[in-house]
Write a protein that holds these residues in place. Structure first.
Motif, mmCIF file in Angstrom:
data_model
loop_
_atom_site.group_PDB
_atom_site.id
_atom_site.type_symbol
_atom_site.label_atom_id
_atom_site.label_comp_id
_atom_site.label_asym_id
_atom_site.label_seq_id
_atom_site.Cartn_x
_atom_site.Cartn_y
_atom_site.Cartn_z
ATOM 1 N N ASP A 27 -81.563 71.138 36.778
ATOM 2 C CA ASP A 27 -82.811 70.765 36.925
ATOM 3 C C ASP A 27 -83.723 71.987 37.581
ATOM 4 O O ASP A 27 -84.802 72.055 37.301
ATOM 5 C CB ASP A 27 -82.926 69.530 37.443
ATOM 6 C CG ASP A 27 -82.514 68.380 36.791
ATOM 7 O OD1 ASP A 27 -82.138 68.457 35.416
ATOM 8 O OD2 ASP A 27 -81.910 67.120 37.270
ATOM 9 N N TRP A 28 -83.070 72.411 38.937
ATOM 10 C CA TRP A 28 -83.833 73.445 39.691
ATOM 11 C C TRP A 28 -84.264 74.648 38.889
ATOM 12 O O TRP A 28 -85.320 74.986 38.875
ATOM 13 C CB TRP A 28 -82.838 73.515 40.703
ATOM 14 C CG TRP A 28 -83.904 74.301 42.080
ATOM 15 C CD1 TRP A 28 -83.246 75.674 42.096
ATOM 16 C CD2 TRP A 28 -84.856 73.810 42.628
ATOM 17 N NE1 TRP A 28 -84.248 76.008 43.291
ATOM 18 C CE2 TRP A 28 -85.227 75.212 43.646
ATOM 19 C CE3 TRP A 28 -85.692 72.853 43.003
ATOM 20 C CZ2 TRP A 28 -86.090 75.013 44.311
ATOM 21 C CZ3 TRP A 28 -86.662 72.814 43.787
ATOM 22 C CH2 TRP A 28 -86.846 74.104 44.507
ATOM 23 N N ASP B 167 -84.618 74.675 35.761
ATOM 24 C CA ASP B 167 -85.672 74.511 34.755
ATOM 25 C C ASP B 167 -87.017 74.515 35.381
ATOM 26 O O ASP B 167 -87.968 74.926 34.965
ATOM 27 C CB ASP B 167 -85.313 73.010 34.029
ATOM 28 C CG ASP B 167 -86.431 72.637 33.240
ATOM 29 O OD1 ASP B 167 -86.480 73.439 32.050
ATOM 30 O OD2 ASP B 167 -87.217 71.793 33.044
ATOM 31 N N ILE B 168 -87.126 73.888 36.413
ATOM 32 C CA ILE B 168 -88.304 73.917 37.375
ATOM 33 C C ILE B 168 -88.760 75.352 37.792
ATOM 34 O O ILE B 168 -89.957 75.704 37.521
ATOM 35 C CB ILE B 168 -88.031 73.146 38.522
ATOM 36 C CG1 ILE B 168 -88.135 71.742 38.124
ATOM 37 C CG2 ILE B 168 -89.335 73.449 39.699
ATOM 38 C CD1 ILE B 168 -87.539 70.968 39.349
ATOM 39 N N VAL B 169 -87.680 76.279 38.207
ATOM 40 C CA VAL B 169 -87.975 77.668 38.469
ATOM 41 C C VAL B 169 -88.682 78.121 37.120
ATOM 42 O O VAL B 169 -89.646 79.021 37.304
ATOM 43 C CB VAL B 169 -86.865 78.254 38.961
ATOM 44 C CG1 VAL B 169 -87.306 79.694 39.230
ATOM 45 C CG2 VAL B 169 -86.705 77.612 40.439
ATOM 46 N N ASN B 170 -87.945 78.230 36.154
ATOM 47 C CA ASN B 170 -88.345 78.698 34.806
ATOM 48 C C ASN B 170 -89.865 78.298 34.334
ATOM 49 O O ASN B 170 -90.459 79.015 33.927
ATOM 50 C CB ASN B 170 -87.273 78.425 33.750
ATOM 51 C CG ASN B 170 -87.551 78.978 32.474
ATOM 52 O OD1 ASN B 170 -88.097 78.648 31.573
ATOM 53 N ND2 ASN B 170 -87.178 80.237 32.195
ATOM 54 N N LYS C 271 -86.367 83.418 35.352
ATOM 55 C CA LYS C 271 -85.699 82.633 34.560
ATOM 56 C C LYS C 271 -84.903 81.486 35.052
ATOM 57 O O LYS C 271 -84.634 80.474 34.412
ATOM 58 C CB LYS C 271 -84.718 83.731 33.443
ATOM 59 C CG LYS C 271 -83.469 84.203 34.233
ATOM 60 C CD LYS C 271 -82.768 84.985 33.425
ATOM 61 C CE LYS C 271 -81.574 85.458 34.377
ATOM 62 N NZ LYS C 271 -80.529 86.075 33.541
ATOM 63 N N ASP C 272 -84.433 81.777 36.425
ATOM 64 C CA ASP C 272 -83.764 80.441 37.014
ATOM 65 C C ASP C 272 -83.811 80.983 38.634
ATOM 66 O O ASP C 272 -84.270 81.811 38.896
ATOM 67 C CB ASP C 272 -82.400 80.415 36.498
ATOM 68 C CG ASP C 272 -81.655 81.791 36.708
ATOM 69 O OD1 ASP C 272 -81.656 82.468 37.506
ATOM 70 O OD2 ASP C 272 -80.734 81.617 35.971
ATOM 71 N N TRP C 273 -83.182 79.962 39.252
ATOM 72 C CA TRP C 273 -83.273 80.326 40.777
ATOM 73 C C TRP C 273 -82.431 81.516 41.233
ATOM 74 O O TRP C 273 -83.102 82.130 42.186
ATOM 75 C CB TRP C 273 -82.631 78.906 41.370
ATOM 76 C CG TRP C 273 -82.241 79.170 42.715
ATOM 77 C CD1 TRP C 273 -81.034 79.517 43.563
ATOM 78 C CD2 TRP C 273 -83.278 78.979 43.940
ATOM 79 N NE1 TRP C 273 -81.196 79.571 44.938
ATOM 80 C CE2 TRP C 273 -82.846 79.356 45.181
ATOM 81 C CE3 TRP C 273 -84.710 78.729 43.824
ATOM 82 C CZ2 TRP C 273 -83.336 79.225 46.242
ATOM 83 C CZ3 TRP C 273 -85.242 78.922 45.077
ATOM 84 C CH2 TRP C 273 -84.625 78.879 46.420
ATOM 85 N N ASP C 274 -81.339 81.746 40.828
ATOM 86 C CA ASP C 274 -80.687 83.149 40.976
ATOM 87 C C ASP C 274 -81.572 84.388 40.814
ATOM 88 O O ASP C 274 -81.539 85.211 41.580
ATOM 89 C CB ASP C 274 -79.499 83.071 40.222
ATOM 90 C CG ASP C 274 -78.421 82.112 40.708
ATOM 91 O OD1 ASP C 274 -78.414 81.682 41.985
ATOM 92 O OD2 ASP C 274 -77.624 81.478 39.968
#
Length: 55
Positions: free
Chosen positions: A19-20, A22-25, A31-34
């Motif tokens: 979910d996190w 997806d929010i970042v994206n 593309k993601d948190w990392d």
């Protein structure tokens, strides 16, 4: 963050990683948190650490 159910550090720890990501994206250029975290580290290094090495 309250709109996604994050009110404090405890609720942040409970957020589902997918979910996190997806929010970042959806809300950033990453593309993601990392990806966001890695880019932030590189940018911090470039802005702050390299100044100490300038001659």
């Amino acid at each position: 963050m309250k709109t996604i159910g994050i009110f404090d550090t405890d609720s942040l720890k409970d957020v589902n990683k997918d979910d996190w990501d997806d929010i970042v994206n959806r809300t950033t250029v990453f593309k993601d948190w990392d990806d966001m975290l890695n880019n932030a580290g590189s940018e911090y290094y470039q802005l702050h650490m390299q100044r100490g090495f300038a001659i």
